[in-house]
Scaffold this motif. Structure first.
Motif, mmCIF file in Angstrom:
data_model
loop_
_atom_site.group_PDB
_atom_site.id
_atom_site.type_symbol
_atom_site.label_atom_id
_atom_site.label_comp_id
_atom_site.label_asym_id
_atom_site.label_seq_id
_atom_site.Cartn_x
_atom_site.Cartn_y
_atom_site.Cartn_z
ATOM 1 N N LEU A 36 6.032 -2.588 0.759
ATOM 2 C CA LEU A 36 6.400 -2.707 -0.656
ATOM 3 C C LEU A 36 5.170 -2.790 -1.559
ATOM 4 O O LEU A 36 5.248 -2.458 -2.739
ATOM 5 C CB LEU A 36 7.283 -3.940 -0.861
ATOM 6 N N TYR A 37 4.032 -3.205 -1.006
ATOM 7 C CA TYR A 37 2.799 -3.231 -1.788
ATOM 8 C C TYR A 37 2.409 -1.815 -2.212
ATOM 9 O O TYR A 37 1.931 -1.599 -3.333
ATOM 10 C CB TYR A 37 1.681 -3.866 -0.958
ATOM 11 N N HIS A 38 2.619 -0.857 -1.320
ATOM 12 C CA HIS A 38 2.265 0.537 -1.616
ATOM 13 C C HIS A 38 3.422 1.291 -2.278
ATOM 14 O O HIS A 38 3.193 2.165 -3.129
ATOM 15 C CB HIS A 38 1.869 1.259 -0.322
ATOM 16 N N PHE A 39 4.660 0.953 -1.894
ATOM 17 C CA PHE A 39 5.841 1.657 -2.411
ATOM 18 C C PHE A 39 6.884 0.600 -2.782
ATOM 19 O O PHE A 39 7.586 0.082 -1.908
ATOM 20 C CB PHE A 39 6.397 2.628 -1.363
ATOM 21 N N PRO A 40 6.993 0.270 -4.068
ATOM 22 C CA PRO A 40 7.869 -0.823 -4.498
ATOM 23 C C PRO A 40 9.349 -0.644 -4.139
ATOM 24 O O PRO A 40 10.095 -1.613 -4.154
ATOM 25 C CB PRO A 40 7.675 -0.840 -6.020
ATOM 26 N N ALA A 41 9.784 0.581 -3.830
ATOM 27 C CA ALA A 41 11.171 0.828 -3.429
ATOM 28 C C ALA A 41 11.194 2.043 -2.506
ATOM 29 O O ALA A 41 10.259 2.853 -2.498
ATOM 30 C CB ALA A 41 12.060 1.061 -4.650
ATOM 31 N N LYS A 42 12.259 2.150 -1.745
ATOM 32 C CA LYS A 42 12.356 3.275 -0.813
ATOM 33 C C LYS A 42 12.379 4.612 -1.559
ATOM 34 O O LYS A 42 11.876 5.620 -1.066
ATOM 35 C CB LYS A 42 13.607 3.134 0.068
ATOM 36 N N GLU A 43 12.949 4.614 -2.762
ATOM 37 C CA GLU A 43 12.973 5.843 -3.563
ATOM 38 C C GLU A 43 11.555 6.338 -3.872
ATOM 39 O O GLU A 43 11.332 7.547 -4.003
ATOM 40 C CB GLU A 43 13.723 5.604 -4.878
ATOM 41 N N HIS A 44 10.608 5.418 -3.969
ATOM 42 C CA HIS A 44 9.221 5.815 -4.234
ATOM 43 C C HIS A 44 8.636 6.556 -3.032
ATOM 44 O O HIS A 44 7.793 7.446 -3.200
ATOM 45 C CB HIS A 44 8.370 4.588 -4.559
ATOM 46 N N LEU A 45 9.063 6.188 -1.837
ATOM 47 C CA LEU A 45 8.647 6.931 -0.642
ATOM 48 C C LEU A 45 9.141 8.362 -0.714
ATOM 49 O O LEU A 45 8.409 9.311 -0.434
ATOM 50 C CB LEU A 45 9.210 6.254 0.617
ATOM 51 N N LEU A 46 10.414 8.519 -1.074
ATOM 52 C CA LEU A 46 10.994 9.861 -1.177
ATOM 53 C C LEU A 46 10.253 10.699 -2.207
ATOM 54 O O LEU A 46 9.900 11.852 -1.952
ATOM 55 C CB LEU A 46 12.470 9.752 -1.549
ATOM 56 N N ALA A 47 9.995 10.116 -3.370
ATOM 57 C CA ALA A 47 9.296 10.847 -4.431
ATOM 58 C C ALA A 47 7.899 11.266 -3.985
ATOM 59 O O ALA A 47 7.452 12.380 -4.276
ATOM 60 C CB ALA A 47 9.212 9.983 -5.686
ATOM 61 N N ALA A 48 7.208 10.379 -3.259
ATOM 62 C CA ALA A 48 5.855 10.697 -2.790
ATOM 63 C C ALA A 48 5.874 11.805 -1.751
ATOM 64 O O ALA A 48 4.954 12.639 -1.701
ATOM 65 C CB ALA A 48 5.194 9.449 -2.208
ATOM 66 N N LEU A 49 6.918 11.863 -0.922
ATOM 67 C CA LEU A 49 7.012 12.907 0.103
ATOM 68 C C LEU A 49 7.317 14.268 -0.509
ATOM 69 O O LEU A 49 6.869 15.307 -0.020
ATOM 70 C CB LEU A 49 8.096 12.543 1.123
ATOM 71 N N ILE A 50 8.075 14.272 -1.593
ATOM 72 C CA ILE A 50 8.474 15.542 -2.224
ATOM 73 C C ILE A 50 7.427 16.029 -3.221
ATOM 74 O O ILE A 50 7.341 17.223 -3.521
ATOM 75 C CB ILE A 50 9.833 15.374 -2.927
ATOM 76 N N GLU A 51 6.601 15.126 -3.728
ATOM 77 C CA GLU A 51 5.628 15.468 -4.767
ATOM 78 C C GLU A 51 4.753 16.675 -4.423
ATOM 79 O O GLU A 51 4.579 17.573 -5.259
ATOM 80 C CB GLU A 51 4.758 14.254 -5.084
ATOM 81 N N PRO A 52 4.157 16.766 -3.207
ATOM 82 C CA PRO A 52 3.317 17.935 -2.912
ATOM 83 C C PRO A 52 4.076 19.263 -3.016
ATOM 84 O O PRO A 52 3.523 20.266 -3.485
ATOM 85 C CB PRO A 52 2.841 17.681 -1.477
#
Length: 275
Positions: free
Chosen positions: A46-62
């Motif tokens: 959670l320090y790096h990704f405050p919510a699971k949705e942020h993980l998804l957004a980071a994976l799709i960003e590239p």
């Protein structure tokens, strides 16, 4: 220069998340499972990704960023060049991001979250406009949407096919789609019935036409076609055999064969399917 430990941890989290999302799906994967795989606490994630949705957004960003760069590069190019810049580049970007794309396909509802859906829609609309070209009509816009699908969908259905082979197949398919569309625009399917000029003959079948076509005029010329409306012209035996050879060899589409023989597509289909 040594790598930033924070960046390294973030990369490891993203890699583990992608693996677990691909294995179990986004909805069925928890932050606790990601942490267990990396031997990290949920708090550390959670320090790096405050919510699971942020993980998804980071994976799709590239994926999104690469598509946006592609469209920016095509913007301002002449229509034909822009069209193929987008189509070929689209295939390359999709292939470069096969795993995140597969994850999205299995959890397609996820794209409705946050800004991801809006960005995808903007990207899709820009791509459709560049492929269709300026002042495009409804049919051209429909073909553009179909072309984008042809450069995307096979990737998630043919996961066992190599990038090189799948790229060639996808681009071949979209070229056939757009070539057929251009041929139909130049020679409408009902042009013969409406009394329009006969389509120009393809060299592959031109040699057969004077000898076997029933409308051949004396001296090798072609007489004006006179037939009852709605009745397709007959093909001679040699023409039928030639049409079947071209079709079986895969060198000519049905449209190309019809153009070569100066008949409608319905006539070609009738002879290809006849016993």
């Amino acid at each position: 220069m040594t790598a930033d430990p924070a960046d390294d941890t973030r990369t490891r989290i993203l890699r583990a998340a992608l693996d677990l999302f691909a294995e179990h799906g986004y909805q069925r994967t928890s932050l606790r499972q990601i942490g267990e795989r990396l031997r990290l606490t949920k708090t550390a994630i959670l320090y790096h990704f405050p919510a699971k949705e942020h993980l998804l957004a980071a994976l799709i960003e590239p994926l999104l960023a690469d598509l946006e760069r592609l469209l920016d590069a095509a913007q301002g190019q002449p229509t034909d060049q822009a069209r193929w810049t987008v189509l070929e580049g689209w295939v390359d970007v999709m292939l470069a991001h096969r795993r995140p794309l597969g994850m999205l396909f299995h959890d397609i509802a996820l794209v409705g979250r946050g800004d991801t859906y809006h960005r995808l829609m903007v990207i899709a609309m820009r791509a459709n406009d560049l492929i269709a070209g300026p002042d495009a009509g409804r049919r051209e816009r429909v073909r553009a949407v179909q072309a984008v699908a042809a450069c995307s969908d096979p990737i998630v259905f043919f996961t066992d096919v190599s990038d090189e082979v799948l790229r060639a197949d996808m681009l071949d398919g979209v070229r056939r789609l757009l070539t057929t569309a251009a041929a139909d625009a130049a020679y409408p399917p009902d042009a013969d019935a409406a009394g329009a000029a006969v389509r120009p003959a393809d060299p592959a079948a031109a040699a057969l036409a004077p000898a076997s076509r029933p409308d051949a005029a004396p001296g090798g010329g072609t007489a004006a076609r006179r037939r009852r409306p709605g009745r397709p012209p007959a093909l001679g035996r040699e023409q039928v055999e030639a049409a079947r050879r071209m079709h079986e060899a895969g060198t000519h589409s049905v449209d190309a064969i019809a153009t070569a023989l100066g008949v409608s597509r319905a006539t070609v289909y009738r002879h290809l399917t006849a016993p």
